[in-house]
Write a protein that holds these residues in place. Structure first.
Motif: not given
Lengths: 452, 452
Positions: B49-63
């Motif tokens: 996957i070419d992210a094209g400078s997109n931001i990758i971050m951990p998935g969010l956790i809704d508690t």
């Protein structure tokens, strides 16, 4: 003609029409309501938009914006108190602006505002160095309804602190007033009346009392509006105390209250101040994100409304929010009043939505022209696409707009009867080139200002 | 392999990699960082996957989520205090749920969570009538990491008020505990461990002390987590006072504190309560939108964090927020603490983002598996598209994510190494049919419950 729409009119009765139609002729609305038989007459209209049950509502009115701060987004640190934030970051960066920076920042800001459904705004503080003609040109081209206020000042201070303003931001009395007069002559009423030029005196501590009196006089002479920051932080209140006055009394005594007078923030008003504003028809631009982010406090909006003050809304600036999305601002405003008052009735969804529309129109002196979808008013309206999971079910569209939507759900925008965004495409500004220019200018600005 | 990404790892040092790569093998991350030469080896990867400078971050956790409230969005009035809101609206509506309503509401909720970048969630209170098997089936199909808690109760009351719960919601002690045991046997660990079954005792006033003790004992026996509402409104505090105890002391005495114990809301904790939670490793799910909307108050998050409590975040329910967008919740959380403390340092952007990721993982007992982008952890990550005006310039991506983004900017979502949303298309759930079903079921629910 727009048909098959869920119309939130925000007229005096907050009428809602399901499967309604809006007919626009030139710049004005000439029909709103149920129109089952209009379909037969499609041929009679130049353009027919099938809204497909989308929501139509009045365009949002942002009554406190800094166009020249869009370019500072994510550059200025997030965890700094207002006065240091200005002194160490915002002013040095803006004090390094050239006219191209001013223009690109204005483009970026208007692009974001259009995309999120803002159709009219009040820019509160344009310094000469940002290049007024370039910025007014962007407003004209964007199709937006714009109040552009010329910064006016004669002291390089803030709330009793002297010489805090960056040298690049300093203007003297005559320079700032003459630039207002030049701008007013050239731009006031441009774009078929879309553009107004106002006076934007800097906050107490940056203007002498004599300058405020002159501003009040020029405003009367030019029938221009006035907007100003007031009582944003506790330090402001201490400054007024040292002058043995209060914010409302101070501006009232200097002739700065009344119609088309907008004071931004007003976190620290007394009840007497509020009564003065209510009595004089003076407006308050509540900026909840900015007041929270800079740790300034929470304005007593429910109380102001109860006392009859015309409270409207503003997104403020790039690094103090950090978005120019009025729908998100409406939600924050309504949540804050319920939360701090421990009362879910402290502010209702429709009251908050009226702050962002009807009350904004009143603040601009345009209450007979914009702010609601009614026959005879200007066609400043937005279409929101409710076919997103977060807008289902859609039993109460006002609730969904206020609590569930964001500006990203806005699909089309019409201002003064012209489509400026259609099906998520902005028609008046070149998005790709603006985003590229914004990145380039931001990098250069960091270097120019010595911040990188 | 995902390349050319702006990676926010949220590891212990909050490392950020510009033009970084992430390599995923099966369900795990096996490389994170700069990898200039990886391009040459593209052939070695099943998918690039070419992210094209997109931001990758951990998935969010809704508690703290109520799956069965998504269907109530815009149905329940907006301006009602918690106890009336439950008694007159939420309970009668949910008390009319059948298993299809439960399933459709869960689908709608998970669809919205996926779209806005939530990869794991804690459902806190599933009544038997919502149909556990159907809901667990949706969780399995969606690809999400889900904690599903079985509602447990033996009194139809709330905070000292008797018989307030709608008859349709009443369960007895054995019925609710037996259903937990059945569910646990059938579903705990399903989906290669993605699904956990927990105990969700109702709030004090709806469970006897003896039942709480039994819950604590069963939780130990099954190594199951426990989640519960606590000290949400002032009335709760009055109830604890009448019992001559405090919220933290009460749950601690009954054996309900510790790891994998999440108390939602905790608006009205004392400093001693916070110390108990810090000492025992008990987690708090802060739900700012809900607490504001229902006029419940503002939880002292900065103080809890300072005292060492593991504070995480939750969107709560459809009509109390009214969205399930964790990115918006992060912004509200950070703004609130700065605003009420009159201190822009009261909570920082990265601290708030860690609440929604790392702290959430810890609350679920999965701190070694999810919450950050690190080698050896599960590949639960999201890709955010920053090419939107409100995310320009992007000099500080953490600031842009927290203050400027919304869930609508999430472009792709990976959970357990599998893409569940790619380029804005959810791959695991059928969006069109879910939205249609949600509208139909909402209309029918209004009639069934006698609310229309």
């Amino acid at each position: 003609m727009i048909r098959d729409a869920y119309i939130l009119t925000l007229n005096a009765r907050n009428d809602i029409f399901e499967k309604g139609s809006v007919i626009v002729e030139d710049d004005k609305i000439n029909f709103v309501g149920k129109a089952e038989r209009i379909k037969e007459k499609d041929g009679a209209f130049e353009k027919v938009i099938d809204a497909g049950s989308n929501i139509i509502m009045p365009g949002l009115i942002d009554t406190h914006v800094h166009l020249a701060q869009a370019l500072l987004r994510s550059i200025v640190p997030d965890d700094v108190r207002l006065i240091e934030w200005l002194k160490n970051w915002v002013w040095p960066l803006q004090g390094s602006f050239d006219k191209e920076d001013g223009q690109v920042s204005a483009q970026l800001c208007m692009l974001e505002m259009l995309r999120s459904g803002t159709t009219a705004f009040v820019e509160s503080l344009l310094h000469t160095r940002y290049g007024f003609d370039g910025i007014a040109g962007v407003a004209l081209k964007s199709g937006m309804r714009a109040v552009l206020s010329k910064a006016v000042m004669d002291i390089p201070g803030y709330a009793g602190q002297k010489d805090v303003i960056h040298p690049g931001m300093v203007e003297d009395r005559d320079e700032s007033l003459n630039e207002f007069k030049r701008m007013h002559a050239k731009w006031n009423g441009a774009g078929a009346g879309r553009i107004q030029v106002w006076l934007g005196p800097r906050t107490p501590g940056a203007c002498s009392e004599s300058l405020y009196r002159t501003v009040a006089q020029i405003a009367r002479e030019y029938t221009a509006g006035v907007t100003m920051h007031l009582a944003e932080v506790k330090e402001d209140l201490e400054y007024f105390s040292s002058l043995k006055t209060s914010p409302g009394e101070f501006v009232n005594r200097l002739g700065l209250t009344g119609s088309r007078r907008i004071f931004a923030h007003c976190v620290w008003l007394s009840e007497d101040d509020m009564r003065v504003f209510a009595k004089t028809g003076t407006s308050v631009a509540h900026c909840p994100s900015s007041n929270m982010k800079l740790g300034s406090g929470i304005a007593p909006v429910s109380e102001m409304l109860r006392l009859g003050v015309n409270v409207c809304l503003g997104c403020d600036g790039g690094p103090s929010n950090d978005d120019y999305d009025m729908i998100r601002e409406v939600k924050l405003a309504v949540l804050l009043q319920k939360g701090i008052n421990l009362n879910p009735n402290a502010l209702t969804a429709v009251e908050a939505l009226r702050m962002a529309t009807v009350n904004g129109a009143k603040a601009l002196g345009l209450e007979n022209q914009i702010g609601s979808i009614e026959v005879g008013k200007k066609a400043d309206l937005i279409i929101v696409d409710p076919r997103r999971p977060h807008l289902f079910p859609n039993i109460n569209p006002i609730s969904n707009i206020v609590y569930s939507a964001t500006g990203a759900d806005v699909r089309s925008v019409m201002i003064d009867g012209k489509l400026v965004m259609e099906d998520n495409q902005v028609l008046t500004l070149d998005e790709d080139s603006i985003l590229k220019a914004a990145s380039d200018k931001a990098e250069k600005l960091l270097h120019k200002s010595g911040k990188r």
